[in-house]
Design an enzyme around this catalytic site. Structure first.
Site, short mmCIF file in Angstrom:
data_model
loop_
_atom_site.label_atom_id
_atom_site.label_comp_id
_atom_site.label_asym_id
_atom_site.label_seq_id
_atom_site.Cartn_x
_atom_site.Cartn_y
_atom_site.Cartn_z
N ARG A 41 -25.74 73.19 -3.16
CA ARG A 41 -24.63 72.54 -2.45
C ARG A 41 -24.16 71.30 -3.21
O ARG A 41 -24.96 70.51 -3.70
CB ARG A 41 -25.09 72.15 -1.04
CG ARG A 41 -24.01 71.38 -0.30
CD ARG A 41 -24.06 71.57 1.16
NE ARG A 41 -25.18 70.89 1.78
CZ ARG A 41 -25.33 70.82 3.11
NH1 ARG A 41 -24.47 71.40 3.90
NH2 ARG A 41 -26.36 70.20 3.62
N LYS B 69 -21.84 75.50 8.46
CA LYS B 69 -21.04 74.97 9.58
C LYS B 69 -19.84 74.17 9.06
O LYS B 69 -18.72 74.38 9.51
CB LYS B 69 -21.88 74.05 10.48
CG LYS B 69 -23.06 74.72 11.13
CD LYS B 69 -23.75 73.80 12.12
CE LYS B 69 -24.37 72.56 11.50
NZ LYS B 69 -25.53 72.84 10.61
N ARG C 104 -35.94 69.03 7.32
CA ARG C 104 -34.75 69.23 8.16
C ARG C 104 -34.81 70.59 8.87
O ARG C 104 -34.37 70.72 10.01
CB ARG C 104 -33.48 69.15 7.31
CG ARG C 104 -33.22 67.73 6.82
CD ARG C 104 -32.10 67.68 5.81
NE ARG C 104 -30.79 67.87 6.42
CZ ARG C 104 -29.70 68.20 5.76
NH1 ARG C 104 -29.75 68.42 4.47
NH2 ARG C 104 -28.56 68.33 6.39
N ARG D 116 -26.17 66.03 -2.29
CA ARG D 116 -26.53 65.10 -1.22
C ARG D 116 -28.00 64.74 -1.31
O ARG D 116 -28.83 65.60 -1.56
CB ARG D 116 -26.26 65.78 0.13
CG ARG D 116 -24.99 65.31 0.80
CD ARG D 116 -24.64 66.16 1.97
NE ARG D 116 -25.65 66.16 3.03
CZ ARG D 116 -25.46 66.75 4.20
NH1 ARG D 116 -24.34 67.39 4.45
NH2 ARG D 116 -26.38 66.71 5.12
N ARG E 258 -27.32 68.26 18.73
CA ARG E 258 -28.46 68.70 17.94
C ARG E 258 -29.75 68.63 18.74
O ARG E 258 -30.81 68.99 18.23
CB ARG E 258 -28.60 67.82 16.71
CG ARG E 258 -28.29 68.53 15.39
CD ARG E 258 -28.35 67.48 14.34
NE ARG E 258 -28.48 67.93 13.00
CZ ARG E 258 -27.49 67.89 12.12
NH1 ARG E 258 -26.28 67.55 12.48
NH2 ARG E 258 -27.72 68.20 10.86
#
Ligand code: AMP
Length: 213
Positions: free
Chosen positions: A123, A13, A167, A156, A88
């Site tokens: 990531r 996203k 998550r 992260r 969300r």
């Protein structure tokens, strides 16, 4: 055009929102980025949010709804915006309607869980400007620092494997039902998020051009 990007954490996203922002000259509003900045600077909101984000849990609705209300009031949102990571939950989607925000499109970037898990491990993010990269699929030019400001890229905290699992569970339980919410009013479109970054951008821009006609 007011656009919502939906998709699991790590679906792309943020990466895609950045590209669409540049093309259509509209800002991207990322609640995750706003929260990370507040944690970094130690504001009361950041301090309260930290306990949730570190575990991979959602920050309470009233907090993120407040963030969005304040941000959407800025002048730069007058010609449209992209929401990355909001809403969300169904109450957040309803709150957006209650604010009188007209949603033109809810675009879901579809990626299977097993692909997400692989992606999150690679990531890397820039703590300074928030830009997001991937060691294999979307590396920065030198693979180590941010292309925009030269800051050393980091992993992260909430991309740690056990947090990613939690998550994803949260996404399926609380966020995925939003697709049905927007589908019911004819606003939902989906794109295959397992393609190349550039191909996904092309598919998204094609959807946006179609809607804008
Ligand atoms: P993101 O960068 O979008 O993956 O967001 C990082 C974290 O910020 C999430 O795991 C949540 O803890 C929190 N967060 C971001 N957006 C929201 C939201 N709309 N509702 C609740 N929590 C959020």
């Amino acid at each position: 055009m007011n656009i919502i990007f939906l998709g699991a954490p790590g679906a792309g996203k943020g990466t895609q929102a950045e590209k669409v922002s540049e093309t259509f000259k509209i800002p991207t509003i990322s609640t995750g980025a706003i929260i990370r900045e507040a944690i970094k600077t130690g504001t009361p909101m950041g301090t309260a949010a930290k306990q949730y984000t570190e575990k991979g849990d959602l920050v309470p609705d009233e907090v993120v709804i407040g963030i969005i209300k304040e941000r959407l009031a800025n002048d730069d949102c007058a010609n449209g915006f992209i929401l990355d990571g909001f809403p969300r939950t169904i109450p957040q989607a309803k709150a957006l309607d209650e604010m009188g925000v007209k949603v033109d499109l809810a675009l879901s970037i579809e990626v299977r869980d097993e692909v997400i898990v692989e992606r999150m491990g690679g990531r890397r993010v820039c703590d300074k400007c928030g830009a997001s990269y991937h060691t294999k699929y979307n590396p920065s030019k030198d693979g180590v620092t941010c292309d925009k400001d030269g800051t050393t890229l980091t992993l992260r905290k909430d991309d740690a494997p056990e947090v990613v699992k939690s998550r994803l569970e949260t996404y399926h339980a609380q966020t995925e039902p939003i697709k049905e919410y927007y589908s019911a009013c004819g606003k939902l479109k989906t794109v295959d998020g397992e393609n190349d970054v550039a191909k996904i951008t092309e598919a998204i821009i094609a959807v946006l051009n179609e809607i804008g006609r």
